[in-house]
Motif scaffolding. Structure first.
Motif, PDB file in Angstrom:
ATOM      1  N   ARG A  52      18.190  -5.002 -27.136  1.00 11.57           N
ATOM      2  CA  ARG A  52      18.391  -6.356 -27.658  1.00 11.57           C
ATOM      3  C   ARG A  52      19.032  -7.270 -26.603  1.00 11.57           C
ATOM      4  O   ARG A  52      18.605  -8.399 -26.390  1.00 11.57           O
ATOM      5  N   GLU A  53      20.048  -6.752 -25.908  1.00 12.85           N
ATOM      6  CA  GLU A  53      20.753  -7.550 -24.913  1.00 12.85           C
ATOM      7  C   GLU A  53      19.871  -7.886 -23.713  1.00 12.85           C
ATOM      8  O   GLU A  53      19.850  -9.032 -23.240  1.00 12.85           O
ATOM      9  N   SER A  54      19.127  -6.916 -23.202  1.00 15.48           N
ATOM     10  CA  SER A  54      18.296  -7.179 -22.023  1.00 15.48           C
ATOM     11  C   SER A  54      17.130  -8.112 -22.360  1.00 15.48           C
ATOM     12  O   SER A  54      16.754  -8.952 -21.536  1.00 15.48           O
ATOM     13  N   LEU A  55      16.585  -7.998 -23.558  1.00 17.79           N
ATOM     14  CA  LEU A  55      15.518  -8.904 -23.981  1.00 17.79           C
ATOM     15  C   LEU A  55      16.057 -10.330 -24.083  1.00 17.79           C
ATOM     16  O   LEU A  55      15.429 -11.282 -23.620  1.00 17.79           O
ATOM     17  N   ALA A  56      17.233 -10.483 -24.660  1.00 17.75           N
ATOM     18  CA  ALA A  56      17.858 -11.803 -24.761  1.00 17.75           C
ATOM     19  C   ALA A  56      18.143 -12.377 -23.373  1.00 17.75           C
ATOM     20  O   ALA A  56      17.865 -13.557 -23.106  1.00 17.75           O
ATOM     21  N   LYS A  57      18.675 -11.550 -22.465  1.00 18.42           N
ATOM     22  CA  LYS A  57      18.978 -12.024 -21.104  1.00 18.42           C
ATOM     23  C   LYS A  57      17.710 -12.421 -20.369  1.00 18.42           C
ATOM     24  O   LYS A  57      17.703 -13.386 -19.597  1.00 18.42           O
ATOM     25  N   THR A  58      16.643 -11.682 -20.582  1.00 18.81           N
ATOM     26  CA  THR A  58      15.363 -12.018 -19.958  1.00 18.81           C
ATOM     27  C   THR A  58      14.915 -13.409 -20.396  1.00 18.81           C
ATOM     28  O   THR A  58      14.516 -14.236 -19.567  1.00 18.81           O
ATOM     29  N   LEU A  59      14.995 -13.682 -21.686  1.00 22.58           N
ATOM     30  CA  LEU A  59      14.613 -15.003 -22.199  1.00 22.58           C
ATOM     31  C   LEU A  59      15.535 -16.096 -21.664  1.00 22.58           C
ATOM     32  O   LEU A  59      15.080 -17.177 -21.293  1.00 22.58           O
ATOM     33  N   GLU A  60      16.807 -15.822 -21.626  1.00 19.85           N
ATOM     34  CA  GLU A  60      17.788 -16.829 -21.199  1.00 19.85           C
ATOM     35  C   GLU A  60      17.732 -17.103 -19.703  1.00 19.85           C
ATOM     36  O   GLU A  60      17.813 -18.255 -19.280  1.00 19.85           O
ATOM     37  N   LEU A  61      17.586 -16.049 -18.878  1.00 18.14           N
ATOM     38  CA  LEU A  61      17.601 -16.204 -17.422  1.00 18.14           C
ATOM     39  C   LEU A  61      16.258 -16.602 -16.826  1.00 18.14           C
ATOM     40  O   LEU A  61      16.199 -17.166 -15.739  1.00 18.14           O
ATOM     41  N   GLY A  62      15.176 -16.217 -17.518  1.00 19.42           N
ATOM     42  CA  GLY A  62      13.855 -16.413 -16.931  1.00 19.42           C
ATOM     43  C   GLY A  62      13.568 -15.408 -15.839  1.00 19.42           C
ATOM     44  O   GLY A  62      12.694 -15.605 -15.000  1.00 19.42           O
ATOM     45  N   GLU A  63      14.318 -14.314 -15.831  1.00 18.01           N
ATOM     46  CA  GLU A  63      14.132 -13.203 -14.900  1.00 18.01           C
ATOM     47  C   GLU A  63      14.164 -11.903 -15.697  1.00 18.01           C
ATOM     48  O   GLU A  63      14.865 -11.812 -16.704  1.00 18.01           O
ATOM     49  N   ALA A  64      13.428 -10.902 -15.219  1.00 25.79           N
ATOM     50  CA  ALA A  64      13.324  -9.639 -15.946  1.00 25.79           C
ATOM     51  C   ALA A  64      14.636  -8.867 -15.916  1.00 25.79           C
ATOM     52  O   ALA A  64      15.226  -8.647 -14.860  1.00 25.79           O
ATOM     53  N   VAL A  65      15.068  -8.476 -17.116  1.00 24.41           N
ATOM     54  CA  VAL A  65      16.254  -7.637 -17.287  1.00 24.41           C
ATOM     55  C   VAL A  65      15.843  -6.503 -18.222  1.00 24.41           C
ATOM     56  O   VAL A  65      15.331  -6.757 -19.307  1.00 24.41           O
ATOM     57  N   TYR A  66      16.069  -5.283 -17.799  1.00 26.24           N
ATOM     58  CA  TYR A  66      15.638  -4.115 -18.558  1.00 26.24           C
ATOM     59  C   TYR A  66      16.847  -3.284 -18.970  1.00 26.24           C
ATOM     60  O   TYR A  66      17.971  -3.537 -18.559  1.00 26.24           O
ATOM     61  N   TRP A  67      16.573  -2.223 -19.727  1.00 17.07           N
ATOM     62  CA  TRP A  67      17.572  -1.214 -20.056  1.00 17.07           C
ATOM     63  C   TRP A  67      17.188   0.056 -19.311  1.00 17.07           C
ATOM     64  O   TRP A  67      16.076   0.581 -19.470  1.00 17.07           O
ATOM     65  N   SER A  68      18.075   0.548 -18.464  1.00 17.81           N
ATOM     66  CA  SER A  68      17.827   1.788 -17.748  1.00 17.81           C
ATOM     67  C   SER A  68      18.264   2.956 -18.617  1.00 17.81           C
ATOM     68  O   SER A  68      19.459   3.122 -18.871  1.00 17.81           O
ATOM     69  N   ARG A  69      17.307   3.752 -19.062  1.00 16.40           N
ATOM     70  CA  ARG A  69      17.649   4.916 -19.886  1.00 16.40           C
ATOM     71  C   ARG A  69      18.367   5.967 -19.054  1.00 16.40           C
ATOM     72  O   ARG A  69      19.290   6.607 -19.541  1.00 16.40           O
ATOM     73  N   SER A  70      17.968   6.143 -17.792  1.00 19.09           N
ATOM     74  CA  SER A  70      18.595   7.181 -16.966  1.00 19.09           C
ATOM     75  C   SER A  70      20.040   6.841 -16.615  1.00 19.09           C
ATOM     76  O   SER A  70      20.884   7.722 -16.522  1.00 19.09           O
ATOM     77  N   ARG A  71      20.342   5.555 -16.435  1.00 15.39           N
ATOM     78  CA  ARG A  71      21.707   5.146 -16.097  1.00 15.39           C
ATOM     79  C   ARG A  71      22.481   4.638 -17.315  1.00 15.39           C
ATOM     80  O   ARG A  71      23.673   4.377 -17.220  1.00 15.39           O
ATOM     81  N   ALA A  72      21.779   4.457 -18.431  1.00 15.25           N
ATOM     82  CA  ALA A  72      22.370   3.937 -19.677  1.00 15.25           C
ATOM     83  C   ALA A  72      23.115   2.621 -19.427  1.00 15.25           C
ATOM     84  O   ALA A  72      24.275   2.459 -19.786  1.00 15.25           O
ATOM     85  N   GLU A  73      22.385   1.682 -18.782  1.00  6.70           N
ATOM     86  CA  GLU A  73      22.985   0.383 -18.505  1.00  6.70           C
ATOM     87  C   GLU A  73      21.916  -0.692 -18.349  1.00  6.70           C
ATOM     88  O   GLU A  73      20.748  -0.394 -18.105  1.00  6.70           O
ATOM     89  N   ILE A  74      22.347  -1.942 -18.487  1.00  7.42           N
ATOM     90  CA  ILE A  74      21.485  -3.090 -18.248  1.00  7.42           C
ATOM     91  C   ILE A  74      21.072  -3.081 -16.783  1.00  7.42           C
ATOM     92  O   ILE A  74      21.861  -2.776 -15.894  1.00  7.42           O
ATOM     93  N   TRP A  75      19.820  -3.454 -16.517  1.00  7.13           N
ATOM     94  CA  TRP A  75      19.262  -3.403 -15.181  1.00  7.13           C
ATOM     95  C   TRP A  75      18.551  -4.726 -14.912  1.00  7.13           C
ATOM     96  O   TRP A  75      17.479  -4.981 -15.441  1.00  7.13           O
ATOM     97  N   HIS A  76      19.181  -5.590 -14.145  1.00  8.95           N
ATOM     98  CA  HIS A  76      18.578  -6.863 -13.732  1.00  8.95           C
ATOM     99  C   HIS A  76      17.685  -6.561 -12.543  1.00  8.95           C
ATOM    100  O   HIS A  76      18.175  -6.308 -11.443  1.00  8.95           O
ATOM    101  N   LYS A  77      16.388  -6.567 -12.761  1.00  7.93           N
ATOM    102  CA  LYS A  77      15.423  -6.181 -11.727  1.00  7.93           C
ATOM    103  C   LYS A  77      15.614  -7.044 -10.494  1.00  7.93           C
ATOM    104  O   LYS A  77      15.596  -8.265 -10.573  1.00  7.93           O
ATOM    105  N   GLY A  78      15.828  -6.399  -9.364  1.00  8.84           N
ATOM    106  CA  GLY A  78      15.978  -7.086  -8.097  1.00  8.84           C
ATOM    107  C   GLY A  78      17.410  -7.327  -7.679  1.00  8.84           C
ATOM    108  O   GLY A  78      17.657  -7.827  -6.582  1.00  8.84           O
ATOM    109  N   ALA A  79      18.370  -6.980  -8.524  1.00 11.47           N
ATOM    110  CA  ALA A  79      19.779  -7.197  -8.177  1.00 11.47           C
ATOM    111  C   ALA A  79      20.163  -6.443  -6.910  1.00 11.47           C
ATOM    112  O   ALA A  79      20.941  -6.934  -6.099  1.00 11.47           O
ATOM    113  N   THR A  80      19.602  -5.253  -6.713  1.00  5.94           N
ATOM    114  CA  THR A  80      19.878  -4.463  -5.519  1.00  5.94           C
ATOM    115  C   THR A  80      18.839  -4.711  -4.431  1.00  5.94           C
ATOM    116  O   THR A  80      19.179  -4.950  -3.279  1.00  5.94           O
TER     117      THR A  80
END
Length: 149
Positions: A52-80
């Motif tokens: 829910r949080e990553s979907l909302a952030k994606t809509l708000e930011l206009g950039e892809a934000v996912y949920w990383s199941r392996s790291r159990a955390e929000i993942w803003h694609k391209g942050a690294t």
């Protein structure tokens, strides 16, 4: 605006399938599948999950934000990597249980390819094998992420 109020509650079938309210159906783990496609070429770049949080952030930011199941955390694609995915359009299917992101992006795959779908399967000598079907890597993942292992 909170994620509690951003999305509508699941309504009746007609409203869900043809209405104008966004009623994403998250699974028992609170996730929704997301297919990401290059907006200009149509190439499927990757598959991931959103909560829910990553979907909302994606809509708000206009950039892809996912949920990383392996790291159990929000993942803003391209942050690294710097390979941010600029969202051109976010679609949902008729049941609203999958989302499709159409993005402008650099390479999407963490192992260096433009798309995570860079191999094709075939049968060879009675065994299923994979072969790379894309031309070379787009970048050196060790230079971007450092040595892993």
């Amino acid at each position: 605006m909170t994620t509690d109020t951003l999305f509508s509650e699941r309504g009746d079938k007609a409203d869900m399938e043809e209405g104008t309210t966004f009623q994403p159906k998250f699974d028992a783990d609170g996730l929704i599948p997301c297919v990401t496609q290059h907006a200009e070429t149509g190439e499927v770049l990757m598959f991931a999950f959103m909560n829910r949080e990553s979907l909302a952030k994606t809509l708000e930011l206009g950039e892809a934000v996912y949920w990383s199941r392996s790291r159990a955390e929000i993942w803003h694609k391209g942050a690294t990597s710097g390979h941010v995915q600029k969202v051109v359009e976010l679609r949902t299917d008729c049941d609203q249980d999958v989302v499709l992101l159409r993005v402008l992006s650099g390479p999407a795959c963490h192992v260096g390819y433009n798309s995570c779908f860079y191999r094709a399967a075939r049968i060879e000598n009675g065994k299923a094998v994979l072969a790379v079907v894309k031309d070379g890597k787009a970048y050196d993942p060790e230079a971007v992420y450092g040595k892993k292992g």
